[in-house]
Design an enzyme around this catalytic site. Structure first.
Site, PDB file in Angstrom:
ATOM      1  N   PHE A  24       1.039  -1.064   0.323  1.00 41.84           N
ATOM      2  CA  PHE A  24       0.226  -0.140  -0.438  1.00 41.84           C
ATOM      3  C   PHE A  24       0.881   1.335   0.037  1.00 41.84           C
ATOM      4  O   PHE A  24       0.496   2.669  -0.576  1.00 41.84           O
ATOM      5  CB  PHE A  24      -1.514  -0.006   1.104  1.00 41.84           C
ATOM      6  CG  PHE A  24      -0.550   0.488   2.777  1.00 41.84           C
ATOM      7  CD1 PHE A  24       0.053   1.823   2.828  1.00 41.84           C
ATOM      8  CD2 PHE A  24       0.316  -0.283   3.631  1.00 41.84           C
ATOM      9  CE1 PHE A  24       0.517   1.728   3.502  1.00 41.84           C
ATOM     10  CE2 PHE A  24       0.595   0.033   4.531  1.00 41.84           C
ATOM     11  CZ  PHE A  24       1.022   1.366   5.331  1.00 41.84           C
ATOM     12  N   LYS A  84      -1.624  -7.549  -8.932  1.00 45.51           N
ATOM     13  CA  LYS A  84      -2.821  -7.938  -8.055  1.00 45.51           C
ATOM     14  C   LYS A  84      -1.888  -6.344  -7.025  1.00 45.51           C
ATOM     15  O   LYS A  84      -0.948  -6.773  -6.424  1.00 45.51           O
ATOM     16  CB  LYS A  84      -2.430  -8.474  -6.879  1.00 45.51           C
ATOM     17  CG  LYS A  84      -3.233  -8.923  -6.378  1.00 45.51           C
ATOM     18  CD  LYS A  84      -3.779  -8.156  -5.828  1.00 45.51           C
ATOM     19  CE  LYS A  84      -3.085  -8.455  -4.333  1.00 45.51           C
ATOM     20  NZ  LYS A  84      -3.286  -7.132  -3.490  1.00 45.51           N
ATOM     21  N   GLU A 125      -5.069  -4.454  -2.035  1.00 45.16           N
ATOM     22  CA  GLU A 125      -6.565  -3.826  -2.192  1.00 45.16           C
ATOM     23  C   GLU A 125      -6.670  -2.489  -1.027  1.00 45.16           C
ATOM     24  O   GLU A 125      -7.987  -2.004  -1.105  1.00 45.16           O
ATOM     25  CB  GLU A 125      -7.107  -5.405  -1.331  1.00 45.16           C
ATOM     26  CG  GLU A 125      -6.811  -6.026  -0.034  1.00 45.16           C
ATOM     27  CD  GLU A 125      -5.451  -6.130  -0.107  1.00 45.16           C
ATOM     28  OE1 GLU A 125      -4.513  -6.302  -0.817  1.00 45.16           O
ATOM     29  OE2 GLU A 125      -5.298  -6.818   1.753  1.00 45.16           O
ATOM     30  N   SER A 141       5.410  -7.100   3.461  1.00 44.30           N
ATOM     31  CA  SER A 141       5.936  -7.097   4.596  1.00 44.30           C
ATOM     32  C   SER A 141       6.988  -8.650   4.064  1.00 44.30           C
ATOM     33  O   SER A 141       6.395  -9.555   4.007  1.00 44.30           O
ATOM     34  CB  SER A 141       4.984  -7.041   5.616  1.00 44.30           C
ATOM     35  OG  SER A 141       4.026  -8.381   4.653  1.00 44.30           O
ATOM     36  N   CYS A 197       9.189   2.099   2.940  1.00 42.62           N
ATOM     37  CA  CYS A 197      10.624   0.559   3.356  1.00 42.62           C
ATOM     38  C   CYS A 197      11.705   1.146   4.088  1.00 42.62           C
ATOM     39  O   CYS A 197      12.561   0.297   4.208  1.00 42.62           O
ATOM     40  CB  CYS A 197      10.543  -0.495   2.907  1.00 42.62           C
ATOM     41  SG  CYS A 197      11.135   0.602   1.275  1.00 42.62           S
ATOM     42  N   GLU A 253       9.203  -3.875  12.828  1.00 44.56           N
ATOM     43  CA  GLU A 253       8.927  -2.388  11.686  1.00 44.56           C
ATOM     44  C   GLU A 253       8.002  -1.849  12.047  1.00 44.56           C
ATOM     45  O   GLU A 253       6.981  -2.744  12.486  1.00 44.56           O
ATOM     46  CB  GLU A 253       8.788  -3.119  10.588  1.00 44.56           C
ATOM     47  CG  GLU A 253       9.144  -2.482   9.384  1.00 44.56           C
ATOM     48  CD  GLU A 253       8.771  -2.497   7.940  1.00 44.56           C
ATOM     49  OE1 GLU A 253       8.016  -3.982   7.925  1.00 44.56           O
ATOM     50  OE2 GLU A 253       9.353  -2.132   7.171  1.00 44.56           O
TER      51      GLU A 253
HETATM   52  P1  NAD Z   1       1.304  -6.762   2.864  1.00 46.24           P
HETATM   53  O1  NAD Z   1       2.240  -8.225   3.447  1.00 46.24           O
HETATM   54  O2  NAD Z   1       0.295  -6.984   3.861  1.00 46.24           O
HETATM   55  O3  NAD Z   1       1.063  -6.866   2.028  1.00 46.24           O
HETATM   56  C1  NAD Z   1       1.471  -6.886   0.525  1.00 46.24           C
HETATM   57  C2  NAD Z   1       0.556  -7.321  -0.627  1.00 46.24           C
HETATM   58  O4  NAD Z   1       0.741  -9.000  -0.065  1.00 46.24           O
HETATM   59  C3  NAD Z   1      -0.191  -6.982  -0.617  1.00 46.24           C
HETATM   60  O5  NAD Z   1      -1.087  -6.518  -2.144  1.00 46.24           O
HETATM   61  C4  NAD Z   1      -2.068  -7.484  -0.234  1.00 46.24           C
HETATM   62  O6  NAD Z   1      -2.576  -7.668  -0.943  1.00 46.24           O
HETATM   63  C5  NAD Z   1      -0.974  -9.410   0.154  1.00 46.24           C
HETATM   64  N1  NAD Z   1      -1.038  -9.834   1.034  1.00 46.24           N
HETATM   65  C6  NAD Z   1      -1.713  -9.416   2.560  1.00 46.24           C
HETATM   66  N2  NAD Z   1      -1.752 -10.625   3.137  1.00 46.24           N
HETATM   67  C7  NAD Z   1      -1.908 -11.534   2.788  1.00 46.24           C
HETATM   68  C8  NAD Z   1      -1.457 -13.189   3.049  1.00 46.24           C
HETATM   69  N3  NAD Z   1      -1.482 -13.240   4.129  1.00 46.24           N
HETATM   70  N4  NAD Z   1      -1.072 -13.963   2.115  1.00 46.24           N
HETATM   71  C9  NAD Z   1      -1.041 -13.570   0.711  1.00 46.24           C
HETATM   72  N5  NAD Z   1      -0.888 -11.924  -0.037  1.00 46.24           N
HETATM   73  C10 NAD Z   1      -1.273 -11.410   1.631  1.00 46.24           C
HETATM   74  O7  NAD Z   1       2.176  -4.944   2.985  1.00 46.24           O
HETATM   75  P2  NAD Z   1       1.669  -4.154   3.123  1.00 46.24           P
HETATM   76  O8  NAD Z   1       1.320  -3.372   4.092  1.00 46.24           O
HETATM   77  O9  NAD Z   1       0.888  -3.612   2.128  1.00 46.24           O
HETATM   78  O10 NAD Z   1       3.129  -2.245   2.758  1.00 46.24           O
HETATM   79  C11 NAD Z   1       3.875  -2.373   3.289  1.00 46.24           C
HETATM   80  C12 NAD Z   1       5.385  -3.573   3.794  1.00 46.24           C
HETATM   81  O11 NAD Z   1       5.937  -3.456   2.856  1.00 46.24           O
HETATM   82  C13 NAD Z   1       6.405  -2.536   5.156  1.00 46.24           C
HETATM   83  O12 NAD Z   1       6.808  -4.436   5.887  1.00 46.24           O
HETATM   84  C14 NAD Z   1       7.079  -2.593   4.498  1.00 46.24           C
HETATM   85  O13 NAD Z   1       8.820  -2.577   4.684  1.00 46.24           O
HETATM   86  C15 NAD Z   1       7.284  -3.582   2.861  1.00 46.24           C
HETATM   87  N6  NAD Z   1       7.629  -2.562   1.980  1.00 46.24           N
HETATM   88  C16 NAD Z   1       9.236  -3.293   1.486  1.00 46.24           C
HETATM   89  C17 NAD Z   1       9.779  -2.650   0.423  1.00 46.24           C
HETATM   90  C18 NAD Z   1      11.330  -3.289  -0.275  1.00 46.24           C
HETATM   91  O14 NAD Z   1      11.672  -2.284  -0.741  1.00 46.24           O
HETATM   92  N7  NAD Z   1      11.782  -3.447   0.696  1.00 46.24           N
HETATM   93  C19 NAD Z   1       9.225  -1.472  -0.255  1.00 46.24           C
HETATM   94  C20 NAD Z   1       8.277  -0.928   0.468  1.00 46.24           C
HETATM   95  C21 NAD Z   1       7.455  -1.714   1.358  1.00 46.24           C
END
Ligand code: NAD
Length: 495
Positions: A149, A173, A176, A226, A281, A380
């Site tokens: 997000f 994808k 959401e 994440s 991140c 984090e």
């Molecule tokens: P998230 O992991 O909750 O969601 C990421 C994606 O995974 C979304 O599209 C979501 O729909 C999907 N998802 C969520 N739960 C899931 C599950 N149980 N099973 C399968 N898919 C699932 O992450 P977020 O909260 O949207 O983003 C924040 C996180 O992203 C932070 O930890 C941040 O550090 C990380 N991030 C990392 C980078 C990088 O380049 N290392 C860049 C941006 C964000």
């Protein structure tokens, strides 16, 4: 009510699902749209049409593919204000930061427009007498991208432009929680000339992600999000034989030496710790003050106190967090910091913003005397919370950074070239800033987080993405002159 569409076989359509997820304005809680949980049969249709489209797209001249991205970058520039406004309405960050989000993605699109200079193989003449060997980098097939997000413009643009430019077809994808700016970017990609089936979008949460990871016709998955979900995606996608890359969570440290330029350093630190409400991140969420730099503590606090929290559209310094759940989690972690003995210098909990009383706001928060066993250090936080630690020496500070499992980013602030060189050489983190707080590389390089922040060898854009989205094929060829077409059977391996 706006219902977010999906893109399948070049058509923007409404899902047949009866499961819809609310998209809310994080500054007000108003529901501004609904996004579908795309059904299994719609996901299968998207993959099938992407598979068919690949048969022609992979043979489309590279110059034709490149020109689409030339047009695309112009369209993104033309729509910058509109894109930033949509992004802020659903994600919450300030308008200026939203423009930055779009702009950093735009740079990848510009890079994709130069694909013909990047997808170049190798050729060696006469590897044996009259025998040449050459390698070509061929696209893989249908690839998929799953995005978080916090950068709903930049991160989708890390993925599909490079995947498509290299000759693959792509299923995206989006998060959401804020898919609308991503959808607008996808509409512009179609307007720029991306053909039917070459780019598709499906929506939803875990069910969609799992279906993409398992689908036998998808060859590669790029994930950003994440750590917990990234590990799940990597395992699932790898198990079904896919190439996978996962950029994941972080805990980024700044090391400040007493000889650093004070004003510059403090400004950069405050921007990187609290900007985007800490939802980056590459946010600097831990600062290690070395020796006499420990005396700067009140100056750090003063910088944080000077930041204004408001709805993103008011374009102040910090917007709200993405959701009430995110706010509750951050406030809970702040509570654990207090309970576990860290000194709360500045408390951002419980603030209200006039006119936006329901917003998910947390103000800049600072803890001193943080130790590595505390939850605020180990997790984090993903909120505007800065943890301050002290170290006697650069070596002691580096031990703390290297002792943390994450490897996304780190920064050193100093006027000493020798100290910076030592840090750069010995720190075990994939992206390093020297007097620079958020060292995200431009696309002539690649995003290079490391250790617990990344799974898979190759990064999501730049040179490494060209490798990720292609398979090297090596050809060894001999052409006979008619006159020389004699000889006899050779049963050895020599040529
Ligand atoms: P998230 O992991 O909750 O969601 C990421 C994606 O995974 C979304 O599209 C979501 O729909 C999907 N998802 C969520 N739960 C899931 C599950 N149980 N099973 C399968 N898919 C699932 O992450 P977020 O909260 O949207 O983003 C924040 C996180 O992203 C932070 O930890 C941040 O550090 C990380 N991030 C990392 C980078 C990088 O380049 N290392 C860049 C941006 C964000």
């Amino acid at each position: 009510m706006h219902h977010v569409q999906q893109l399948i076989n070049g058509q923007f359509t409404q899902s047949n699902t009866d499961e819809w997820i609310d998209i809310t304005d994080p500054a007000t809680q108003d529901v501004i749209a609904k996004v579908p949980q795309t059904t299994d049969s719609e996901i299968n249709e998207a993959v099938a049409t992407a598979h068919t489209a690949f048969q022609t797209w992979r043979k489309t001249p590279i110059t034709t593919r490149a020109r689409i991205f030339l047009k695309y970058q112009a369209l993104i520039r033309e729509h910058m204000d509109e894109l930033a406004e949509i992004l802020t309405s659903e994600q919450g960050k300030t308008i200026a930061d939203a423009r930055g989000d779009v702009f950093r993605g735009l740079e990848v699109v510009e890079h994709a427009a130069g694909i013909a200079n990047l997808q170049i193989g190798d050729f060696v003449e006469n590897v044996a007498s009259g025998v040449d060997t050459y390698s070509v980098w061929q696209p893989l097939g249908v690839c998929a991208g799953i995005t978080p997000f916090n950068f709903p413009a930049m991160i989708p643009l890390w993925m599909f432009p490079m995947a498509i430019a290299t000759g693959n077809t792509f299923i995206l994808k989006p998060s959401e929680q804020d898919p609308m700016v991503t959808m607008r970017l996808v509409e512009l990609a179609i307007e720029a000339g991306v053909p039917e089936g070459v780019l598709s979008v499906v929506h939803g949460g875990k069910a969609t992600v799992d279906a993409l990871c398992d689908h036998p016709d998808i060859k590669a998955v790029s994930f950003v999000g994440s750590t917990k979900v990234g590990q799940h995606v990597y395992e699932k996608a790898s198990k079904s034989g896919k190439r996978a890359q996962c950029m994941m969570g972080a805990k980024n440290h700044a090391v400040i030496l007493p000889d650093a330029n004070k004003e510059q350093t403090l400004n950069q630190l405050a921007g990187a710790a609290f900007g985007a409400a800490g939802q980056r991140c590459m946010a600097l969420s831990v600062v290690i003050l070395v020796g006499e730099a420990g005396d700067w503590i009140n100056d750090i606090k003063a910088k944080a106190e000077g930041l204004v929290v408001s709805a993103g559209k008011n374009d102040k310094d910090l917007g709200p967090l993405i959701s009430p759940q995110a706010k509750a989690r951050v406030e809970h972690l702040i509570g654990t910091g207090v309970d576990e003995g860290a000194k709360l210098l500045l408390d951002g909990r419980g603030i209200t913003v006039k006119g936006f009383e329901k917003g998910n706001f947390v103000g800049p928060t600072i803890f001193d005397n943080v130790t590595t066993d505390m939850q605020i250090y180990q997790q984090e936080i993903f909120g505007p919370v800065l943890c301050i630690m002290r170290a006697e020496s650069l070596d002691a500070a580096m031990d703390i950074v290297n002792g943390n499992p994450n490897g996304n980013g780190t920064a050193i602030f100093t006027q000493s070239g020798a100290a910076a060189h030592k840090f750069q050489q010995d720190i075990m983190v994939g992206q390093i800033g020297i007097n620079l707080p958020i060292p995200v590389p431009l696309p002539m390089f690649s995003f290079s987080g490391s250790r617990a922040s990344k799974l898979g060898a190759l990064g999501p854009y730049g040179k490494q993405a060209v490798q990720f989205y292609t398979q090297t094929k090596t050809v060894t060829a001999r052409w006979f002159d008619d006159a020389a077409s004699q000889g006899k059977v050779n049963t050895t391996i020599s040529m």
